[in-house]
Write an enzyme that holds these catalytic residues in place. Structure first.
Site, PDB file in Angstrom:
ATOM      1  N   HIS A  77      85.861  84.347 -28.849  1.00 28.57           N
ATOM      2  CA  HIS A  77      85.945  84.288 -30.316  1.00 28.57           C
ATOM      3  C   HIS A  77      87.317  83.749 -30.739  1.00 28.57           C
ATOM      4  O   HIS A  77      87.417  82.904 -31.627  1.00 28.57           O
ATOM      5  CB  HIS A  77      85.798  85.688 -30.929  1.00 28.57           C
ATOM      6  CG  HIS A  77      84.442  86.319 -30.777  1.00 28.57           C
ATOM      7  ND1 HIS A  77      84.267  87.612 -30.366  1.00 28.57           N
ATOM      8  CD2 HIS A  77      83.199  85.832 -31.027  1.00 28.57           C
ATOM      9  CE1 HIS A  77      82.976  87.910 -30.349  1.00 28.57           C
ATOM     10  NE2 HIS A  77      82.303  86.846 -30.743  1.00 28.57           N
TER      11      HIS A  77
ATOM     12  N   LYS B 147      71.931  95.710 -34.309  1.00 30.47           N
ATOM     13  CA  LYS B 147      72.103  96.210 -32.946  1.00 30.47           C
ATOM     14  C   LYS B 147      73.082  97.376 -33.023  1.00 30.47           C
ATOM     15  O   LYS B 147      73.912  97.430 -33.918  1.00 30.47           O
ATOM     16  CB  LYS B 147      72.764  95.160 -32.033  1.00 30.47           C
ATOM     17  CG  LYS B 147      72.221  93.787 -32.140  1.00 30.47           C
ATOM     18  CD  LYS B 147      73.144  92.812 -31.441  1.00 30.47           C
ATOM     19  CE  LYS B 147      73.624  91.726 -32.358  1.00 30.47           C
ATOM     20  NZ  LYS B 147      74.556  90.797 -31.821  1.00 30.47           N
TER      21      LYS B 147
ATOM     22  N   ARG C 213      78.183  78.309 -26.648  1.00 29.71           N
ATOM     23  CA  ARG C 213      78.606  78.416 -25.251  1.00 29.71           C
ATOM     24  C   ARG C 213      77.727  77.583 -24.339  1.00 29.71           C
ATOM     25  O   ARG C 213      78.187  76.868 -23.481  1.00 29.71           O
ATOM     26  CB  ARG C 213      78.555  79.877 -24.784  1.00 29.71           C
ATOM     27  CG  ARG C 213      79.653  80.727 -25.354  1.00 29.71           C
ATOM     28  CD  ARG C 213      79.360  82.178 -25.180  1.00 29.71           C
ATOM     29  NE  ARG C 213      78.107  82.533 -25.835  1.00 29.71           N
ATOM     30  CZ  ARG C 213      77.726  83.752 -26.121  1.00 29.71           C
ATOM     31  NH1 ARG C 213      78.465  84.763 -25.769  1.00 29.71           N
ATOM     32  NH2 ARG C 213      76.591  83.985 -26.729  1.00 29.71           N
TER      33      ARG C 213
ATOM     34  N   SER D 138      80.673  89.587 -26.208  1.00 34.29           N
ATOM     35  CA  SER D 138      81.004  90.991 -26.476  1.00 34.29           C
ATOM     36  C   SER D 138      80.139  91.885 -25.588  1.00 34.29           C
ATOM     37  O   SER D 138      80.599  92.906 -25.070  1.00 34.29           O
ATOM     38  CB  SER D 138      80.753  91.334 -27.950  1.00 34.29           C
ATOM     39  OG  SER D 138      81.588  90.570 -28.778  1.00 34.29           O
TER      40      SER D 138
HETATM   41  O1  PNS Z   1      78.125  87.660 -33.651  1.00 29.65           O
HETATM   42  P1  PNS Z   1      76.685  87.538 -34.017  1.00 29.65           P
HETATM   43  O2  PNS Z   1      76.009  88.887 -33.918  1.00 29.65           O
HETATM   44  O3  PNS Z   1      75.985  86.477 -33.231  1.00 29.65           O
HETATM   45  O4  PNS Z   1      76.638  87.091 -35.570  1.00 29.65           O
HETATM   46  C1  PNS Z   1      75.419  86.947 -36.253  1.00 29.65           C
HETATM   47  C2  PNS Z   1      75.636  86.726 -37.752  1.00 29.65           C
HETATM   48  C3  PNS Z   1      76.559  87.788 -38.318  1.00 29.65           C
HETATM   49  C4  PNS Z   1      76.288  85.378 -37.977  1.00 29.65           C
HETATM   50  C5  PNS Z   1      74.248  86.757 -38.431  1.00 29.65           C
HETATM   51  O5  PNS Z   1      73.561  87.888 -38.007  1.00 29.65           O
HETATM   52  C6  PNS Z   1      74.329  86.796 -39.955  1.00 29.65           C
HETATM   53  O6  PNS Z   1      74.778  85.856 -40.581  1.00 29.65           O
HETATM   54  N1  PNS Z   1      73.879  87.907 -40.557  1.00 29.65           N
HETATM   55  C7  PNS Z   1      73.911  88.101 -41.990  1.00 29.65           C
HETATM   56  C8  PNS Z   1      72.503  88.107 -42.571  1.00 29.65           C
HETATM   57  C9  PNS Z   1      72.027  86.694 -42.906  1.00 29.65           C
HETATM   58  O7  PNS Z   1      72.679  85.958 -43.603  1.00 29.65           O
HETATM   59  N2  PNS Z   1      70.826  86.340 -42.401  1.00 29.65           N
HETATM   60  C10 PNS Z   1      70.225  85.054 -42.679  1.00 29.65           C
HETATM   61  C11 PNS Z   1      70.626  83.978 -41.695  1.00 29.65           C
HETATM   62  S1  PNS Z   1      69.869  84.295 -40.165  1.00 29.65           S
END
Ligand code: PNS
Length: 162
Positions: free
Chosen positions: A17, A41, A90, A128
């Site tokens: 990150h 999660k 990645r 993570s």
């Molecule tokens: O680190 P991660 O868990 O891969 O991040 C995922 C994240 C936070 C980018 C994604 O879950 C997110 O944007 N969640 C907010 C809800 C949202 O906007 N959902 C619609 C798009 S899928």
């Protein structure tokens, strides 16, 4: 002012990150690292802890700030006047999900672009999830977690269950 948002769960922030944050911060005027408050999660670290760890990790980067968000990322990005959302890629396996998320975000906020940055090779295996798994079993997390947070993460993983 070119504002970008780098969203994620950051449970916890990894060296991978930090690589993306550092490189993205050179491409915009202000980078907001946005921590999703309620992750579906199970998280090991609270949102407060995740932000504190990020704050420590980005302390040397003057145009980077941290924030927390709930709800839709597209709404958060619009509200902050962001031009782009940054995500790290990645491997090919990341692509399918990222493509779906980027497409959905574009429908929700057509004015906000998604920018993908390829993770540096030395971090391509880092996540993570992997860091938590190794740390929980007492393994060496030096290559996975930024030095400023290593002791805290190591101790938390050995003493908490999630
Ligand atoms: O680190 P991660 O868990 O891969 O991040 C995922 C994240 C936070 C980018 C994604 O879950 C997110 O944007 N969640 C907010 C809800 C949202 O906007 N959902 C619609 C798009 S899928």
């Amino acid at each position: 002012m070119r504002i970008w948002v780098y969203p994620g769960s950051f449970d916890p922030v990894t060296s991978g990150h930090l690589d993306i944050v550092t490189r993205a911060s050179r491409l915009c005027d202000r980078l907001i690292v946005a921590v999703l408050n309620n992750i579906s999660k199970q998280a090991v670290f609270t949102a407060e802890e995740r932000v504190v760890m990020l704050d420590r990790a980005v302390a040397g980067l003057p145009n980077v700030e941290t924030a927390r968000f709930d709800g839709l990322l597209a709404e958060f990005a619009k509200a902050r006047g962001a031009e782009a959302i940054v995500r790290g890629l990645r491997a090919v396996s990341d692509f399918e999900m990222e493509f779906q998320i980027a497409t959905m975000n574009r429908r929700l906020a057509p004015q906000v672009e998604t920018v993908f940055i390829m993770t540096s090779t030395e971090h391509s295996f880092v996540s993570s999830t992997i860091a938590k798994d190794v740390g929980r079993h007492g393994g060496d997390i030096s290559d996975l977690i930024p030095e400023v947070n290593r002791e805290f993460v190591k101790n938390a993983l050995l003493t908490r269950r999630s």
